[in-house]
Design a protein around this motif. Structure first.
Motif, short mmCIF file in Angstrom:
data_model
loop_
_atom_site.label_atom_id
_atom_site.label_comp_id
_atom_site.label_asym_id
_atom_site.label_seq_id
_atom_site.Cartn_x
_atom_site.Cartn_y
_atom_site.Cartn_z
N LYS A 129 9.30 -5.90 30.23
CA LYS A 129 10.14 -6.15 31.41
C LYS A 129 11.38 -5.27 31.40
CE LYS A 129 8.66 -10.94 32.16
NZ LYS A 129 9.06 -12.36 32.20
N ILE A 130 11.99 -5.11 30.23
CA ILE A 130 13.18 -4.25 30.13
C ILE A 130 12.82 -2.81 30.47
CG2 ILE A 130 14.82 -3.25 28.49
CD1 ILE A 130 14.82 -6.01 27.08
N LEU A 131 11.68 -2.34 29.97
CA LEU A 131 11.23 -0.99 30.29
C LEU A 131 10.99 -0.82 31.79
CD1 LEU A 131 8.68 -0.25 27.40
CD2 LEU A 131 10.91 0.84 27.76
N LEU A 132 10.38 -1.83 32.40
CA LEU A 132 10.09 -1.77 33.84
C LEU A 132 11.38 -1.74 34.66
CD1 LEU A 132 7.10 -4.28 34.09
CD2 LEU A 132 7.00 -1.79 34.35
N VAL A 133 12.34 -2.57 34.30
CA VAL A 133 13.62 -2.59 35.02
C VAL A 133 14.29 -1.22 34.91
CG1 VAL A 133 15.95 -3.53 35.03
CG2 VAL A 133 13.99 -5.07 34.88
N ALA A 134 14.32 -0.65 33.70
CA ALA A 134 14.96 0.66 33.50
C ALA A 134 14.26 1.73 34.34
CB ALA A 134 14.93 1.03 32.02
N GLU A 135 12.93 1.68 34.38
CA GLU A 135 12.18 2.66 35.16
C GLU A 135 12.45 2.51 36.66
OE1 GLU A 135 10.21 5.19 34.41
OE2 GLU A 135 10.04 4.96 32.25
N LEU A 136 12.52 1.26 37.13
CA LEU A 136 12.72 1.04 38.57
C LEU A 136 14.14 1.43 39.00
CD1 LEU A 136 11.48 0.20 41.19
CD2 LEU A 136 12.02 -2.19 40.66
N VAL A 137 15.12 1.14 38.15
CA VAL A 137 16.49 1.57 38.44
C VAL A 137 16.56 3.09 38.57
CG1 VAL A 137 18.81 1.77 37.46
CG2 VAL A 137 17.64 -0.43 37.42
N HIS A 138 15.94 3.79 37.63
CA HIS A 138 15.95 5.25 37.63
C HIS A 138 15.23 5.80 38.86
CE1 HIS A 138 16.07 9.31 36.03
NE2 HIS A 138 14.78 9.42 36.24
N ALA A 139 14.11 5.18 39.23
CA ALA A 139 13.30 5.70 40.33
C ALA A 139 13.91 5.43 41.69
CB ALA A 139 11.90 5.07 40.27
N SER A 140 14.66 4.33 41.83
CA SER A 140 15.13 3.93 43.15
C SER A 140 16.61 4.20 43.39
CB SER A 140 14.85 2.44 43.38
OG SER A 140 15.53 1.64 42.43
N GLY A 141 17.39 4.43 42.34
CA GLY A 141 18.83 4.56 42.48
C GLY A 141 19.32 5.97 42.74
N ALA A 142 20.56 6.23 42.31
CA ALA A 142 21.20 7.52 42.59
C ALA A 142 20.48 8.69 41.94
CB ALA A 142 22.66 7.49 42.12
N GLU A 143 19.77 8.43 40.83
CA GLU A 143 19.01 9.49 40.18
C GLU A 143 17.59 9.59 40.72
OE1 GLU A 143 20.76 9.98 35.74
OE2 GLU A 143 19.61 8.13 36.07
N GLY A 144 17.28 8.75 41.70
CA GLY A 144 15.94 8.74 42.26
C GLY A 144 15.97 8.76 43.77
N MET A 145 15.39 7.72 44.37
CA MET A 145 15.19 7.68 45.81
C MET A 145 16.49 7.76 46.60
SD MET A 145 13.16 4.74 47.92
CE MET A 145 14.43 3.53 47.49
N ALA A 146 17.51 7.01 46.20
CA ALA A 146 18.78 7.03 46.93
C ALA A 146 19.43 8.41 46.86
CB ALA A 146 19.73 5.97 46.38
#
Length: 286
Positions: A129-146
């Motif tokens: 779960k921790i790995l998934l949260v870290a991956e989703l933050v990276h993919a969707s946030g300022a370093e990703g989609m945003a």
């Protein structure tokens, strides 16, 4: 795809319906979640588990989470302050139905609730779960989609280089698609080497998806793609066809599809549903 799509579309309203939130907000969230679409991102989560020979049920929370993230991004992309679109998937956009303020809040609600959905249940370990949260933050946030959306807005009415365009689409589109694949691999218990290879596969699929999107803006129809055709040209946006010509964009698409299939072969996942989905990305008309 039909069976997995049906499962996802049954689960999403349950997750929103159970929220203790104002009914109008939930209605706005559900309006966009129920607006249709291919559900490609959540299906990729389940398809990756299937490719690794694992049960798909543990992937449902991640599948729903990534669809919530994707839907929130569409609501916000359509706002007058961004793309100012009236149609999404052939229906009025969220802000046209509920007003701009409620559309913003609906997107915010989907974004934040996606993380609750992601960590729900006990079918995967706390470490996963921790790995998934870290991956989703990276993919969707300022370093990703945003971040990709910000770069896209800054690039409007400007002549971008190919590397600048690829930065936008790597972050705006490819990273969230890649999350779906990486999430499936994490839940499947894949080792770090395989996770990184599936990440590379996702990068090629994500860019291919966007190139196909640019091509459809020229060759597609509003009935198929559910939004006005030619909007990229009208808005003076740099696209793969505008940089490479239409034929050049098609060649670039074919190149990324070939590299994606090579990655599947290296993972010994060729001949799986992931390969069929790769073909779908290359040939889709909506």
């Amino acid at each position: 795809m039909k069976s997995r799509k049906e499962r996802i579309e049954k689960e999403l309203p349950v997750l929103i319906g159970s929220l203790e939130a104002p009914s109008h907000l939930k209605e706005s969230m559900l309006y966009s979640l129920n607006a249709g679409g291919k559900r490609l991102r959540p299906i990729l989560v389940l398809a990756t588990l299937h490719a690794f020979g694992k049960e798909e049920d543990p992937g449902m929370p991640a599948a729903c989470a990534v669809e919530m993230i994707h839907t929130y991004s569409l609501i916000h992309d359509d706002l007058p302050c961004m793309d100012d679109d009236d149609l999404r998937r052939g229906k009025p956009t969220n802000h046209k139905m509920f007003g701009e303020a409620m559309a913003v809040l609906a997107g915010d609600g989907l974004l934040t609730h996606s993380f609750q959905a992601l960590i729900a249940g006990d079918s995967i370990s706390p470490e996963q779960k921790i790995l998934l949260v870290a991956e989703l933050v990276h993919a969707s946030g300022a370093e990703g989609m945003a971040g990709g959306q910000a770069a896209d807005m800054e690039g409007e009415a400007k002549s971008l280089s190919l590397s600048e365009l690829e930065y936008i689409h790597t972050h705006k589109t490819a990273k969230l698609l890649t999350f779906s694949l990486v999430a499936g691999a994490i839940i499947a218990g894949a080792d770090k080497e395989k996770i990184e290879k599936i990440r590379g596969f996702g990068q090629h699929i994500g860019i291919a998806f966007q190139i196909r999107d640019d091509i459809l803006d020229i060759e597609g129809t509003v009935e198929k793609i559910g939004k006005p055709v030619g909007s990229d040209t009208e808005n003076q946006k740099t696209t793969y066809p505008s940089l490479l010509t239409l034929d050049g964009a098609k060649d670039k698409l074919d190149s990324h599809i070939a590299l994606a299939k090579n990655a599947l072969q290296e993972l010994d996942l060729h001949g799986t549903f992931l390969q069929d989905l790769t073909d779908l990305v290359a040939l889709r008309d909506s």
